[in-house]
Motif scaffolding. Structure first.
Motif, PDB file in Angstrom:
ATOM      1  N   TRP A 193       0.633  13.142 -10.564  1.00 26.35           N
ATOM      2  CA  TRP A 193       1.028  12.777  -9.197  1.00 26.35           C
ATOM      3  C   TRP A 193       2.433  12.148  -9.188  1.00 26.35           C
ATOM      4  CZ3 TRP A 193      -3.375  15.044  -8.517  1.00 26.35           C
ATOM      5  CH2 TRP A 193      -3.836  15.325  -7.235  1.00 26.35           C
ATOM      6  N   ILE A 194       2.713  11.284 -10.132  1.00 22.60           N
ATOM      7  CA  ILE A 194       4.034  10.654 -10.180  1.00 22.60           C
ATOM      8  C   ILE A 194       5.119  11.699 -10.439  1.00 22.60           C
ATOM      9  CG2 ILE A 194       5.513   9.117 -11.546  1.00 22.60           C
ATOM     10  CD1 ILE A 194       3.187   7.201 -11.788  1.00 22.60           C
ATOM     11  N   GLN A 195       4.855  12.639 -11.374  1.00 19.18           N
ATOM     12  CA  GLN A 195       5.836  13.688 -11.627  1.00 19.18           C
ATOM     13  C   GLN A 195       6.006  14.567 -10.388  1.00 19.18           C
ATOM     14  OE1 GLN A 195       7.792  13.924 -14.424  1.00 19.18           O
ATOM     15  NE2 GLN A 195       8.884  15.391 -13.115  1.00 19.18           N
ATOM     16  N   SER A 196       4.940  14.820  -9.668  1.00 21.13           N
ATOM     17  CA  SER A 196       5.023  15.614  -8.442  1.00 21.13           C
ATOM     18  C   SER A 196       5.834  14.894  -7.379  1.00 21.13           C
ATOM     19  CB  SER A 196       3.612  15.911  -7.911  1.00 21.13           C
ATOM     20  OG  SER A 196       2.880  16.694  -8.828  1.00 21.13           O
ATOM     21  N   ILE A 197       5.673  13.579  -7.277  1.00 20.98           N
ATOM     22  CA  ILE A 197       6.469  12.793  -6.333  1.00 20.98           C
ATOM     23  C   ILE A 197       7.948  12.929  -6.666  1.00 20.98           C
ATOM     24  CG2 ILE A 197       7.052  10.425  -5.632  1.00 20.98           C
ATOM     25  CD1 ILE A 197       4.067   9.757  -5.897  1.00 20.98           C
ATOM     26  N   LYS A 198       8.276  12.789  -7.955  1.00 25.96           N
ATOM     27  CA  LYS A 198       9.674  12.892  -8.385  1.00 25.96           C
ATOM     28  C   LYS A 198      10.255  14.273  -8.066  1.00 25.96           C
ATOM     29  CE  LYS A 198      10.458  11.055 -12.518  1.00 25.96           C
ATOM     30  NZ  LYS A 198      10.252  10.663 -13.927  1.00 25.96           N
ATOM     31  N   ASN A 199       9.471  15.313  -8.325  1.00 25.09           N
ATOM     32  CA  ASN A 199       9.949  16.673  -8.079  1.00 25.09           C
ATOM     33  C   ASN A 199      10.082  16.959  -6.586  1.00 25.09           C
ATOM     34  OD1 ASN A 199      10.015  17.179 -10.826  1.00 25.09           O
ATOM     35  ND2 ASN A 199       7.990  18.139 -10.878  1.00 25.09           N
ATOM     36  N   MET A 200       9.144  16.476  -5.793  1.00 29.65           N
ATOM     37  CA  MET A 200       9.206  16.702  -4.352  1.00 29.65           C
ATOM     38  C   MET A 200      10.400  15.983  -3.719  1.00 29.65           C
ATOM     39  SD  MET A 200       5.231  16.546  -3.108  1.00 29.65           S
ATOM     40  CE  MET A 200       4.022  17.750  -3.686  1.00 29.65           C
ATOM     41  N   ILE A 201      10.694  14.789  -4.202  1.00 30.67           N
ATOM     42  CA  ILE A 201      11.887  14.079  -3.719  1.00 30.67           C
ATOM     43  C   ILE A 201      13.130  14.859  -4.122  1.00 30.67           C
ATOM     44  CG2 ILE A 201      13.284  11.995  -3.984  1.00 30.67           C
ATOM     45  CD1 ILE A 201      10.622  10.455  -4.399  1.00 30.67           C
ATOM     46  N   LYS A 202      13.164  15.307  -5.377  1.00 28.28           N
ATOM     47  CA  LYS A 202      14.315  16.051  -5.887  1.00 28.28           C
ATOM     48  C   LYS A 202      14.561  17.321  -5.062  1.00 28.28           C
ATOM     49  CE  LYS A 202      17.289  16.582  -9.410  1.00 28.28           C
ATOM     50  NZ  LYS A 202      18.337  15.595  -9.766  1.00 28.28           N
ATOM     51  N   ASN A 203      13.478  17.968  -4.610  1.00 30.89           N
ATOM     52  CA  ASN A 203      13.583  19.226  -3.873  1.00 30.89           C
ATOM     53  C   ASN A 203      13.575  19.032  -2.362  1.00 30.89           C
ATOM     54  OD1 ASN A 203      13.626  20.926  -6.230  1.00 30.89           O
ATOM     55  ND2 ASN A 203      11.431  20.541  -6.466  1.00 30.89           N
ATOM     56  N   ARG A 204      13.727  17.792  -1.900  1.00 25.66           N
ATOM     57  CA  ARG A 204      13.792  17.478  -0.457  1.00 25.66           C
ATOM     58  C   ARG A 204      12.527  17.912   0.300  1.00 25.66           C
ATOM     59  NH1 ARG A 204      18.308  16.037   2.208  1.00 25.66           N
ATOM     60  NH2 ARG A 204      17.577  17.193   4.050  1.00 25.66           N
ATOM     61  N   VAL A 205      11.399  17.838  -0.383  1.00 22.42           N
ATOM     62  CA  VAL A 205      10.129  18.104   0.290  1.00 22.42           C
ATOM     63  C   VAL A 205       9.635  16.828   0.968  1.00 22.42           C
ATOM     64  CG1 VAL A 205       7.713  18.808  -0.033  1.00 22.42           C
ATOM     65  CG2 VAL A 205       9.547  19.934  -1.326  1.00 22.42           C
ATOM     66  N   ILE A 206       9.856  15.693   0.307  1.00 19.07           N
ATOM     67  CA  ILE A 206       9.456  14.396   0.858  1.00 19.07           C
ATOM     68  C   ILE A 206      10.630  13.420   0.758  1.00 19.07           C
ATOM     69  CG2 ILE A 206       6.999  14.705   0.388  1.00 19.07           C
ATOM     70  CD1 ILE A 206       7.380  12.995  -2.130  1.00 19.07           C
ATOM     71  N   PHE A 207      10.546  12.348   1.574  1.00 20.22           N
ATOM     72  CA  PHE A 207      11.660  11.403   1.690  1.00 20.22           C
ATOM     73  C   PHE A 207      11.112   9.972   1.696  1.00 20.22           C
ATOM     74  CE2 PHE A 207      12.634  15.387   3.724  1.00 20.22           C
ATOM     75  CZ  PHE A 207      13.912  15.689   3.280  1.00 20.22           C
ATOM     76  N   PRO A 208      11.291   9.241   0.580  1.00 20.61           N
ATOM     77  CA  PRO A 208      10.780   7.869   0.524  1.00 20.61           C
ATOM     78  C   PRO A 208      11.586   6.919   1.407  1.00 20.61           C
ATOM     79  CG  PRO A 208      12.000   8.409  -1.473  1.00 20.61           C
ATOM     80  CD  PRO A 208      11.899   9.676  -0.675  1.00 20.61           C
ATOM     81  N   VAL A 209      10.894   5.945   1.959  1.00 24.29           N
ATOM     82  CA  VAL A 209      11.515   4.954   2.837  1.00 24.29           C
ATOM     83  C   VAL A 209      11.245   3.562   2.271  1.00 24.29           C
ATOM     84  CG1 VAL A 209      11.601   3.991   5.171  1.00 24.29           C
ATOM     85  CG2 VAL A 209      11.194   6.447   4.847  1.00 24.29           C
ATOM     86  N   PHE A 210      12.307   2.766   2.159  1.00 23.52           N
ATOM     87  CA  PHE A 210      12.219   1.373   1.719  1.00 23.52           C
ATOM     88  C   PHE A 210      12.616   0.472   2.882  1.00 23.52           C
ATOM     89  CE2 PHE A 210      13.199   4.126  -1.811  1.00 23.52           C
ATOM     90  CZ  PHE A 210      12.425   3.673  -2.862  1.00 23.52           C
ATOM     91  N   LYS A 211      12.389  -0.803   2.737  1.00 23.84           N
ATOM     92  CA  LYS A 211      12.771  -1.731   3.811  1.00 23.84           C
ATOM     93  C   LYS A 211      13.154  -3.076   3.210  1.00 23.84           C
ATOM     94  CE  LYS A 211       7.961  -3.121   4.772  1.00 23.84           C
ATOM     95  NZ  LYS A 211       7.321  -2.371   3.710  1.00 23.84           N
ATOM     96  N   GLY A 212      13.972  -3.831   3.974  1.00 24.11           N
ATOM     97  CA  GLY A 212      14.390  -5.152   3.537  1.00 24.11           C
ATOM     98  C   GLY A 212      15.610  -5.628   4.286  1.00 24.11           C
ATOM     99  N   SER A 213      16.250  -6.644   3.765  1.00 25.14           N
ATOM    100  CA  SER A 213      17.464  -7.198   4.359  1.00 25.14           C
ATOM    101  C   SER A 213      18.504  -7.356   3.253  1.00 25.14           C
ATOM    102  CB  SER A 213      17.187  -8.552   5.018  1.00 25.14           C
ATOM    103  OG  SER A 213      18.401  -9.180   5.383  1.00 25.14           O
ATOM    104  N   ALA A 214      19.544  -6.560   3.291  1.00 25.41           N
ATOM    105  CA  ALA A 214      20.579  -6.634   2.254  1.00 25.41           C
ATOM    106  C   ALA A 214      21.287  -7.972   2.302  1.00 25.41           C
ATOM    107  CB  ALA A 214      21.576  -5.500   2.441  1.00 25.41           C
ATOM    108  N   LEU A 215      21.540  -8.487   3.503  1.00 26.30           N
ATOM    109  CA  LEU A 215      22.274  -9.742   3.642  1.00 26.30           C
ATOM    110  C   LEU A 215      21.503 -10.902   3.017  1.00 26.30           C
ATOM    111  CD1 LEU A 215      24.792 -11.138   4.777  1.00 26.30           C
ATOM    112  CD2 LEU A 215      23.535 -11.472   6.919  1.00 26.30           C
ATOM    113  N   TYR A 216      20.183 -10.887   3.167  1.00 28.22           N
ATOM    114  CA  TYR A 216      19.365 -11.987   2.665  1.00 28.22           C
ATOM    115  C   TYR A 216      18.615 -11.623   1.379  1.00 28.22           C
ATOM    116  CZ  TYR A 216      20.513 -14.404   6.930  1.00 28.22           C
ATOM    117  OH  TYR A 216      21.207 -15.026   7.945  1.00 28.22           O
ATOM    118  N   ASP A 217      19.070 -10.546   0.730  1.00 36.65           N
ATOM    119  CA  ASP A 217      18.566 -10.206  -0.602  1.00 36.65           C
ATOM    120  C   ASP A 217      17.062  -9.949  -0.601  1.00 36.65           C
ATOM    121  OD1 ASP A 217      18.675  -9.651  -3.247  1.00 36.65           O
ATOM    122  OD2 ASP A 217      18.997 -11.699  -3.948  1.00 36.65           O
TER     123      ASP A 217
END
Length: 653
Positions: A193-217
């Motif tokens: 599953w992890i290798q599939s996630i990596k390959n799908m991201i690489k092939n633009r099948v899926i797009f991971p989203v992160f969140k946070g505040s750069a200013l406040y680290d």
């Protein structure tokens, strides 16, 4: 492992602050700068720090676990989109920063479209989650609906090298039939599953989203950790060297620096490096290799596939050119729609100003710097007024010249609607060159294409290549306004040369004359740039918006109405829509939103008015003539365009 990561965003989304944090957390820099404090590491140039915006794509380097990361911070302002696109071309992965307050904006959509064009794997970081009006869920929905078409997912705390959340397991299984079958059979395997996630991201099948505040680290450590897990590259070092130029700059000592992404093999100092195509193939020695980190660099003896470096020794290569075994060239999508005249005092020699702008044109080829002999002026192509302000400051700081610019004008182009044959002959005493061209209308927004059907018995390959070179060496003028011609297929049908008398420049003269002679025989059409637009307003204003679109000579699809919100998608001339945002904001009291993106050229909506305004006299343009020069009994004479075919040598039986 080498990885090149680009940071992209709409202006003010927090892109540079985010990049600053990545460099700080990986000990690449000792302290974190801030855009508002004018001390950020990757805004290296004084003009960037003064304005608080990124103008140039600069790189930082950091090490994380077993990988070396080349981090490139790109401009977010639309006026510098061309700098951003040149960088996109060499990325392994892109990170789009989206403000948790402002959401997916106009430029965000354009950035995502460009990344799709270049097939760059893309991650998102929802920034400014600390703000009072932040709405993370709303922004995630916008990313999913407007950009990734529901193929985005949040990489939350339930993901690392040892565990994956049940929701993510199901999400990935749903994207692959074989995984889904295994999942339904209860045959889940974490490593697969992890290798599939990596390959799908690489092939633009899926797009991971992160969140946070750069200013406040907030969220930076988590992003770095997961970025390292889900990204990978496979560069081959054992082949002959190839790479791609993505930037050209001159340093403070006047050295030409060519920035390259190494794609295969290795390159050493003093190696000969070839670049260009078969008709213009260059080979030059690499005198120095630099690895930049911000404005500082170190010199190295060798680079290998995956590294991003700068070379000293290349005198002609431009952004987009392949080097080494890579011979193709990338044609960038970002196109200026405006032009402006350079204004300077009489005490300044125009040749010096032209030389300075030609240097800037090497750094940014979209400037398309032209000395207009007809009007005795220097013209440049631009994206917007902010770019002009930056250029003015650059001329003052780098070249110690004070200039101004004339008003921004629409960049028109010209084409034809029917096929025609054009003939040019250049034979003053001691010279000889003749060209026969077929000029046909091409597809809209296809530019100029060329092929040769000329037999080598009539014109050798070297002379045929010269004709091709002269077709592409500059923008040729049309006959309506003197604007560049475009959307033409040009075929070399025939030609003649003389072993003794043909010399340099003869085919240039013959080619130019053949082009002009052909254009003058058919009806020409004026083209103007168009935007596609998306307008979002409350339903109370939809009637006014639709009326305005019609007045501005635009077209639109049926409005999309959702409760009190209306969306109108359409298309219209840049000339009429370029300032409409000010009016829209005014009558909607700041609540109306318009997204404008360049959408190619179409027939000009007010052609006769523009032609009259330009007042271009094709017969007085000293740079172009449709007349040909022949020679008989040691005496040269001129033949008018309408009689050329009676004299042309390749038509004689």
């Amino acid at each position: 492992m080498y990885k090149t990561i680009g940071i992209l965003a709409h202006v003010d989304a927090g892109k540079t602050t985010f990049a600053e944090q990545l460099l700080y957390h990986t000990n690449s820099i000792r302290s974190r700068g801030r855009v508002d404090h004018k001390n950020s590491f990757l805004d290296c140039h004084s003009i960037e720090r003064e304005r608080g915006i990124t103008i140039f794509s600069d790189q930082g380097i950091f090490e994380y676990n077993n990988s070396t990361y080349y981090l490139i911070d790109t401009p977010g302002h639309i006026d510098f989109s061309q700098e951003m696109e040149r960088t996109i071309n060499i990325l392994d992965y892109a990170v789009i920063i989206v403000s948790a307050v402002d959401g997916v904006q106009a430029h965000t959509e354009k950035v995502f479209t460009l990344l799709k064009k270049y097939n760059i794997p893309t991650l998102f970081f929802i920034n400014k989650t600390d703000r009072e009006n932040a709405d993370i869920n709303k922004v995630f929905d916008e990313i999913s609906l407007k950009l990734t078409k529901n193929n985005s997912f949040v990489l939350d705390d339930n993901f690392d090298e040892n565990k994956i959340s049940e929701d993510l397991i199901e999400f990935i299984a749903d994207k692959d039939e074989k995984l889904l079958e295994r999942y339904l059979e209860g045959n889940y395997n974490k490593e697969l599953w992890i290798q599939s996630i990596k390959n799908m991201i690489k092939n633009r099948v899926i797009f991971p989203v992160f969140k946070g505040s750069a200013l406040y680290d907030d969220g930076i450590d988590e992003f770095l950790y997961k970025l390292d897990i889900i990204t990978y590259t496979n560069y081959i070092k054992e082949e002959n060297f190839s790479g791609r130029i993505y930037k050209v700059r001159y340093d403070d000592k006047g050295k030409r620096i060519t920035y390259i992404k190494a794609l295969k093999g290795k390159l050493k100092v003093k190696d000969d490096l070839s670049y260009g195509d078969k008709s213009n193939d260059f080979c030059e020695k690499i005198n120095e290799i630099r690895i930049y980190n911000g404005e500082k660099f170190k010199t190295v003896d060798e680079v290998s596939a995956g590294e991003v470096f700068a070379a000293v020794g290349i005198s002609k290569g431009l952004a987009g050119d392949g080097v080494g075994t890579l011979k193709d060239r990338v044609n960038f999508n970002t196109t200026p729609t405006l032009k402006s005249k350079v204004i300077f005092g009489k005490e300044v020699n125009y040749k010096d100003v032209l030389k300075y702008f030609k240097i800037l044109e090497e750094e940014d080829p979209t400037l398309n710097v032209v000395w207009d002999e007809y009007h005795k002026e220097i013209n440049i192509n631009i994206m917007g007024t902010i770019q002009l302000e930056v250029l003015k400051k650059i001329l003052e700081d780098r070249f110690k010249v004070i200039i101004e610019f004339g008003p921004c004008e629409i960049l028109y182009k010209e084409t034809i609607n029917e096929s025609v044959l054009g003939y040019g002959h250049f034979e003053p005493l001691g010279h000889y060159g003749e060209v026969s061209l077929k000029i046909e209308p091409g597809d809209r927004n296809s530019g100029i294409s060329f092929e040769s059907k000329c037999h080598v018995d009539n014109l050798d390959i070297g002379s045929q290549n010269l004709v091709k070179t002269h077709i592409f060496e500059k923008d040729h003028k049309g006959i309506l306004t003197g604007s560049p011609i475009t959307d033409l297929k040009i075929t070399l049908l025939d030609g003649r040369y003389h072993k003794k008398h043909t010399s340099g420049g003869d085919f240039r003269e013959a080619t130019y004359r053949a082009l002009r002679q052909g254009l003058e025989k058919v009806k020409n059409k004026l083209l103007e740039p168009y935007y596609n637009f998306k307008i979002e307003v409350q339903s109370d204003y939809i009637g006014r918006v639709l009326s305005d679109i019609q007045k501005l000579n635009g077209t639109f699809n049926p409005p999309q109405i959702n409760e009190n919100n209306c969306i109108v998608i359409g298309r219209g001339p840049v000339a009429t829509f370029m300032n409409y945002s000010v009016e829209l904001i005014s009558f909607t009291k700041g609540k109306g939103i318009i997204t404008l993106n360049f959408d190619g050229y179409e027939y000009c909506h007010n052609e006769s008015e523009i032609i009259e305004r330009f007042n271009y006299d094709k017969n007085k343009d000293s740079e172009y003539t449709s007349k040909s020069i022949f020679c008989s009994k040691g005496q040269s004479y001129t033949v008018d365009a309408d009689k050329v075919e009676d004299y042309i040598h390749c038509l004689r039986k």
